[in-house]
Design a protein around this motif. Structure first.
Motif, PDB file in Angstrom:
ATOM      1  N   GLU A  19       0.827  -1.201   0.000  1.00  0.00           N
ATOM      2  CA  GLU A  19       0.000   0.000   0.000  1.00  0.00           C
ATOM      3  C   GLU A  19       0.867   1.260   0.000  1.00  0.00           C
ATOM      4  O   GLU A  19       0.584   2.231  -0.702  1.00  0.00           O
ATOM      5  CB  GLU A  19      -0.940  -0.036   1.216  1.00  0.00           C
ATOM      6  CG  GLU A  19      -1.988   1.054   1.239  1.00  0.00           C
ATOM      7  CD  GLU A  19      -2.934   1.026   0.043  1.00  0.00           C
ATOM      8  OE1 GLU A  19      -2.907   0.076  -0.762  1.00  0.00           O
ATOM      9  OE2 GLU A  19      -3.681   2.017  -0.104  1.00  0.00           O
ATOM     10  N   ILE A  20       1.927   1.234   0.781  1.00  0.00           N
ATOM     11  CA  ILE A  20       2.805   2.417   0.820  1.00  0.00           C
ATOM     12  C   ILE A  20       3.468   2.620  -0.539  1.00  0.00           C
ATOM     13  O   ILE A  20       3.606   3.752  -1.020  1.00  0.00           O
ATOM     14  CB  ILE A  20       3.850   2.295   1.945  1.00  0.00           C
ATOM     15  CG1 ILE A  20       3.137   2.376   3.302  1.00  0.00           C
ATOM     16  CG2 ILE A  20       4.902   3.401   1.845  1.00  0.00           C
ATOM     17  CD1 ILE A  20       4.040   2.253   4.506  1.00  0.00           C
ATOM     18  N   ALA A  21       3.837   1.510  -1.199  1.00  0.00           N
ATOM     19  CA  ALA A  21       4.450   1.633  -2.531  1.00  0.00           C
ATOM     20  C   ALA A  21       3.469   2.278  -3.505  1.00  0.00           C
ATOM     21  O   ALA A  21       3.831   3.153  -4.299  1.00  0.00           O
ATOM     22  CB  ALA A  21       4.871   0.248  -3.032  1.00  0.00           C
ATOM     23  N   ARG A  22       2.200   1.879  -3.412  1.00  0.00           N
ATOM     24  CA  ARG A  22       1.179   2.460  -4.300  1.00  0.00           C
ATOM     25  C   ARG A  22       1.070   3.970  -4.058  1.00  0.00           C
ATOM     26  O   ARG A  22       1.027   4.776  -4.991  1.00  0.00           O
ATOM     27  CB  ARG A  22      -0.172   1.781  -4.035  1.00  0.00           C
ATOM     28  CG  ARG A  22      -1.327   2.361  -4.833  1.00  0.00           C
ATOM     29  CD  ARG A  22      -2.599   1.544  -4.676  1.00  0.00           C
ATOM     30  NE  ARG A  22      -3.382   1.851  -3.498  1.00  0.00           N
ATOM     31  CZ  ARG A  22      -4.438   2.673  -3.481  1.00  0.00           C
ATOM     32  NH1 ARG A  22      -4.819   3.270  -4.587  1.00  0.00           N
ATOM     33  NH2 ARG A  22      -5.108   2.893  -2.370  1.00  0.00           N
ATOM     34  N   ILE A  23       1.067   4.338  -2.791  1.00  0.00           N
ATOM     35  CA  ILE A  23       0.877   5.747  -2.447  1.00  0.00           C
ATOM     36  C   ILE A  23       2.111   6.574  -2.845  1.00  0.00           C
ATOM     37  O   ILE A  23       1.982   7.625  -3.482  1.00  0.00           O
ATOM     38  CB  ILE A  23       0.576   5.904  -0.939  1.00  0.00           C
ATOM     39  CG1 ILE A  23      -0.782   5.263  -0.617  1.00  0.00           C
ATOM     40  CG2 ILE A  23       0.600   7.379  -0.527  1.00  0.00           C
ATOM     41  CD1 ILE A  23      -1.094   5.135   0.863  1.00  0.00           C
ATOM     42  N   THR A  24       3.298   6.083  -2.508  1.00  0.00           N
ATOM     43  CA  THR A  24       4.498   6.868  -2.804  1.00  0.00           C
ATOM     44  C   THR A  24       4.674   7.009  -4.319  1.00  0.00           C
ATOM     45  O   THR A  24       5.059   8.071  -4.807  1.00  0.00           O
ATOM     46  CB  THR A  24       5.762   6.234  -2.185  1.00  0.00           C
ATOM     47  OG1 THR A  24       5.817   4.848  -2.512  1.00  0.00           O
ATOM     48  CG2 THR A  24       5.764   6.392  -0.679  1.00  0.00           C
ATOM     49  N   GLN A  25       4.353   5.941  -5.042  1.00  0.00           N
ATOM     50  CA  GLN A  25       4.470   5.999  -6.502  1.00  0.00           C
ATOM     51  C   GLN A  25       3.541   7.074  -7.075  1.00  0.00           C
ATOM     52  O   GLN A  25       3.948   7.902  -7.882  1.00  0.00           O
ATOM     53  CB  GLN A  25       4.080   4.640  -7.077  1.00  0.00           C
ATOM     54  CG  GLN A  25       4.806   4.303  -8.341  1.00  0.00           C
ATOM     55  CD  GLN A  25       4.564   2.831  -8.688  1.00  0.00           C
ATOM     56  OE1 GLN A  25       3.597   2.211  -8.225  1.00  0.00           O
ATOM     57  NE2 GLN A  25       5.425   2.268  -9.501  1.00  0.00           N
ATOM     58  N   THR A  26       2.294   7.059  -6.621  1.00  0.00           N
ATOM     59  CA  THR A  26       1.330   8.034  -7.136  1.00  0.00           C
ATOM     60  C   THR A  26       1.720   9.450  -6.751  1.00  0.00           C
ATOM     61  O   THR A  26       1.521  10.398  -7.509  1.00  0.00           O
ATOM     62  CB  THR A  26      -0.088   7.718  -6.587  1.00  0.00           C
ATOM     63  OG1 THR A  26      -0.316   6.327  -6.692  1.00  0.00           O
ATOM     64  CG2 THR A  26      -1.153   8.472  -7.343  1.00  0.00           C
ATOM     65  N   GLU A  27       2.265   9.613  -5.572  1.00  0.00           N
ATOM     66  CA  GLU A  27       2.640  10.947  -5.102  1.00  0.00           C
ATOM     67  C   GLU A  27       3.992  11.383  -5.655  1.00  0.00           C
ATOM     68  O   GLU A  27       4.417  12.515  -5.424  1.00  0.00           O
ATOM     69  CB  GLU A  27       2.702  10.970  -3.571  1.00  0.00           C
ATOM     70  CG  GLU A  27       1.347  10.818  -2.896  1.00  0.00           C
ATOM     71  CD  GLU A  27       0.440  12.041  -3.090  1.00  0.00           C
ATOM     72  OE1 GLU A  27       0.957  13.163  -3.180  1.00  0.00           O
ATOM     73  OE2 GLU A  27      -0.790  11.849  -3.165  1.00  0.00           O
ATOM     74  N   GLY A  28       4.694  10.482  -6.359  1.00  0.00           N
ATOM     75  CA  GLY A  28       6.004  10.814  -6.887  1.00  0.00           C
ATOM     76  C   GLY A  28       7.043  10.995  -5.796  1.00  0.00           C
ATOM     77  O   GLY A  28       7.944  11.826  -5.910  1.00  0.00           O
ATOM     78  N   LEU A  29       6.899  10.235  -4.722  1.00  0.00           N
ATOM     79  CA  LEU A  29       7.851  10.337  -3.608  1.00  0.00           C
ATOM     80  C   LEU A  29       8.886   9.228  -3.693  1.00  0.00           C
ATOM     81  O   LEU A  29       8.590   8.125  -4.159  1.00  0.00           O
ATOM     82  CB  LEU A  29       7.114  10.195  -2.271  1.00  0.00           C
ATOM     83  CG  LEU A  29       6.072  11.263  -1.945  1.00  0.00           C
ATOM     84  CD1 LEU A  29       5.310  10.887  -0.683  1.00  0.00           C
ATOM     85  CD2 LEU A  29       6.749  12.613  -1.779  1.00  0.00           C
ATOM     86  N   VAL A  30      10.090   9.541  -3.251  1.00  0.00           N
ATOM     87  CA  VAL A  30      11.103   8.496  -3.146  1.00  0.00           C
ATOM     88  C   VAL A  30      11.171   8.110  -1.678  1.00  0.00           C
ATOM     89  O   VAL A  30      11.227   8.971  -0.802  1.00  0.00           O
ATOM     90  CB  VAL A  30      12.479   9.000  -3.626  1.00  0.00           C
ATOM     91  CG1 VAL A  30      13.525   7.905  -3.491  1.00  0.00           C
ATOM     92  CG2 VAL A  30      12.375   9.477  -5.062  1.00  0.00           C
ATOM     93  N   CYS A  31      11.127   6.807  -1.435  1.00  0.00           N
ATOM     94  CA  CYS A  31      11.006   6.344  -0.059  1.00  0.00           C
ATOM     95  C   CYS A  31      11.936   5.146   0.143  1.00  0.00           C
ATOM     96  O   CYS A  31      11.819   4.140  -0.552  1.00  0.00           O
ATOM     97  CB  CYS A  31       9.545   5.948   0.143  1.00  0.00           C
ATOM     98  SG  CYS A  31       9.065   5.678   1.812  1.00  0.00           S
ATOM     99  N   SER A  32      12.890   5.265   1.055  1.00  0.00           N
ATOM    100  CA  SER A  32      13.802   4.150   1.287  1.00  0.00           C
ATOM    101  C   SER A  32      13.077   3.056   2.066  1.00  0.00           C
ATOM    102  O   SER A  32      12.064   3.328   2.711  1.00  0.00           O
ATOM    103  CB  SER A  32      15.009   4.626   2.076  1.00  0.00           C
ATOM    104  OG  SER A  32      14.618   4.881   3.408  1.00  0.00           O
ATOM    105  N   PRO A  33      13.587   1.814   2.013  1.00  0.00           N
ATOM    106  CA  PRO A  33      12.902   0.725   2.733  1.00  0.00           C
ATOM    107  C   PRO A  33      12.709   1.055   4.212  1.00  0.00           C
ATOM    108  O   PRO A  33      11.682   0.746   4.789  1.00  0.00           O
ATOM    109  CB  PRO A  33      13.839  -0.466   2.543  1.00  0.00           C
ATOM    110  CG  PRO A  33      14.587  -0.163   1.300  1.00  0.00           C
ATOM    111  CD  PRO A  33      14.727   1.330   1.246  1.00  0.00           C
ATOM    112  N   GLU A  34      13.691   1.722   4.846  1.00  0.00           N
ATOM    113  CA  GLU A  34      13.567   2.039   6.269  1.00  0.00           C
ATOM    114  C   GLU A  34      12.421   3.031   6.492  1.00  0.00           C
ATOM    115  O   GLU A  34      11.635   2.896   7.415  1.00  0.00           O
ATOM    116  CB  GLU A  34      14.866   2.647   6.823  1.00  0.00           C
ATOM    117  CG  GLU A  34      16.057   1.700   6.829  1.00  0.00           C
ATOM    118  CD  GLU A  34      16.598   1.444   5.417  1.00  0.00           C
ATOM    119  OE1 GLU A  34      16.526   2.355   4.574  1.00  0.00           O
ATOM    120  OE2 GLU A  34      17.060   0.317   5.164  1.00  0.00           O
TER     121      GLU A  34
END
Ligand SMILES: Nc1ncnc2c1ncn2[C@@H]1O[C@H](COP(=O)(O)OP(=O)(O)OP(=O)(O)O)[C@@H](O)[C@H]1O
Ligand SMILES: [Mg+2]
Length: 199
Positions: A172-187
């Protein structure tokens, strides 16, 4: 939906297939859509793991474009004591025929059903469920099924929502960050004991 919509609403799944981490429940709910029929349901489980989301998505898929006419969401703790909720709002919705053609019954989603005080308010709900069952199916939602009186439990198909697994939360977080154009490290994606509600 505006740019300022909070993310738990912005990213609330609209269809059952987008509800993550509750696969068995989702497939059983989809079978109701296919069969066009539905018993009363009781959703139990922790806060923020998809009970309301699944109920709304089910109604959307079940009724199609008439879903808003035939689906009502109420919260049992909105009115003090709860008994008035049962007597007035629920009955008012449940006693009238479904709208828009095609639908044989409406669906009433009652959040925080365990806020209805047993035995009075829950006994009233039980009678309402029985009296209006031909017109209206109930989806009750609560954190603990043990707070719901047995006669109601025995009239419902019970769905126990499990806490979301780390994998489901990551999806779910991957879906959200992708749509928002955010880069998010695994941590950043998975701090310990993070839940979707806490985002
Ligand atoms: N299984 C899930 N899949 C995808 N998103 C979810 C899931 N569970 C929760 N969410 C997200 O969290 C938000 C809150 O979920 P929801 O309202 O369905 O929780 P709930 O189980 O009804 O909680 P409560 O007991 O507090 O009513 C949703 O809007 C959605 O964004
Ligand atoms: Mg809810």
């Amino acid at each position: 939906m505006t740019a300022n919509t909070i993310w738990i609403e912005k990213y609330r799944p609209l269809v059952l297939d987008d509800v993550v981490g509750q696969d068995e429940i989702v497939s059983r709910l989809k079978s109701y859509v296919i069969s066009g029929n539905l018993p009363h349901l009781l959703f139990t489980g922790n806060a923020g793991i998809g009970k309301t989301t699944s109920a709304v998505a089910l109604a959307r898929e079940f009724f199609g474009e008439t879903w808003q006419m035939n689906f009502r969401e109420l919260n049992a703790s909105d009115e003090r004591g709860g008994i008035d909720v049962v007597r007035n709002q629920i009955k008012q919705f449940a006693r009238t025929a479904p709208l828009g053609g095609g639908a044989e019954f409406k669906i009433l989603f009652l959040d925080e059903a365990d806020a209805l005080t047993p035995p009075d308010a829950q006994a009233a709900l039980r009678r309402t469920m029985e009296n209006y069952a031909p017109n209206c199916r109930f989806i009750l939602s609560c954190n603990y099924s043990s707070k719901i009186i047995d006669p109601i439990q025995s009239r419902c198909a019970i769905y126990r929502f499990r806490p979301l697994s780390p994998e489901a939360i990551k999806t779910e977080i991957a879906r959200i960050t992708q749509t928002e154009g955010l880069v998010c490290s695994p941590e950043q994606r998975m701090p310990s004991s993070m839940s979707l509600r806490a985002i």
